[in-house]
Enzyme design. Sequence first.
Site, PDB file in Angstrom:
ATOM      1  N   ASP A 101       0.821  -1.220   0.000  1.00 46.09           N
ATOM      2  CA  ASP A 101       0.000   0.000   0.000  1.00 46.09           C
ATOM      3  C   ASP A 101       0.851   1.264   0.000  1.00 46.09           C
ATOM      4  OD1 ASP A 101      -2.486   1.432   0.174  1.00 46.09           O
ATOM      5  OD2 ASP A 101      -2.103   1.754   2.302  1.00 46.09           O
ATOM      6  N   SER A 138      -6.512   5.745   0.266  1.00 45.06           N
ATOM      7  CA  SER A 138      -6.843   4.516  -0.460  1.00 45.06           C
ATOM      8  C   SER A 138      -8.340   4.275  -0.357  1.00 45.06           C
ATOM      9  CB  SER A 138      -6.077   3.327   0.131  1.00 45.06           C
ATOM     10  OG  SER A 138      -4.689   3.549   0.110  1.00 45.06           O
ATOM     11  N   GLN A 196      -5.251  -1.004  -6.944  1.00 43.72           N
ATOM     12  CA  GLN A 196      -5.803  -0.085  -5.963  1.00 43.72           C
ATOM     13  C   GLN A 196      -6.416   1.122  -6.649  1.00 43.72           C
ATOM     14  OE1 GLN A 196      -3.546   2.860  -3.193  1.00 43.72           O
ATOM     15  NE2 GLN A 196      -3.858   1.026  -1.938  1.00 43.72           N
TER      16      GLN A 196
END
Length: 323
Positions: free
Chosen positions: A243, A265, A315
């Site tokens: 991430d 995110s 993502q």
Amino acid sequence: MSAVTSAVTSAPPKKHNEDNDQIDNNDFANSFLNLQELDMDLYLSQKTWKAPFARGTYGGLTVCHCLYAASETVPACFILHSMHSYFLRPGDPTNSTIYRVQRTRDGQSFCSRTVFAIQNGKPILTLQASFHKEQTETSTGLEYQPVMPVVPHHSGLLNMREYAISISNNHSFSEYTRQLINQWVSARGPNLKGEPVRKPVDPEKHFRIVPNSDYTLLTWFKVPGNLGDDQNIHRCAAAYVSDYSLLYAAIPSTGQNFQPTMTASLDHSIWFHRSMKADEWMLFEAVGTQMLNSRVLCHGRIWTGDGKLAATVKQEGLVRGKL
């Protein structure tokens, strides 16, 4: 597409002893995977931190904890092969997090788990994970994958903190770059004990000293300590790292003029393809593919040191800023 190959250039003379990368770090598992079991399928974590420009807790840590909690509820023969998550609310980095696991399905070949990360009685993230009993599958003998990017050997590169220190006296950088430098020089955020060591292939792009014209960031990483032989632990560690640089890669490449004011995110998915060793050097390739209405779409690939594709990441995130 190509057969498995290694695209790492030969190792140059080391700039420093890579063993020193772990001097200030404790073991990753002891530092980050020490969830407290409160009851059956219920876990508690006190560990958290906030990334620059983020609204709340670092999402990779929340995902990592969800996966670890889920893996604690499946038999050891089941290996994590995919996960899909939604970030619902910004996590409070000053608050603890409860992880509640729902045993969605237990089959002969696959197990499914749903995990809720909860703060103040409300979910901040929901995650679904699937585990596969891989040893029961009969191999077809067919295998193919993309080619790993050609990159310099990690031993000749500085880690993020070393590079930040080397440029910390330059006061001509943008506010964004200075905040990144301060983050890495200080003992806060990603300098937590047990934090994975990251070595950017292109540090000037990471710190936005030069434009990231291809929206791509390449980073060597490994976690400190010995993670043992449990593949689910290695995949939790890889999920933690996955991430970190995706949204940074997608920030519009307009030199130092664009200043992000918030990043978040929105969702995060990972497919794990093969066995990996997150306590050995691996390459994370992060690419921003599109931006529209302040939403960016990113994809990533995690490569083993010998050029095998270990995982694929997707993502969507929110990037707000000003010119």
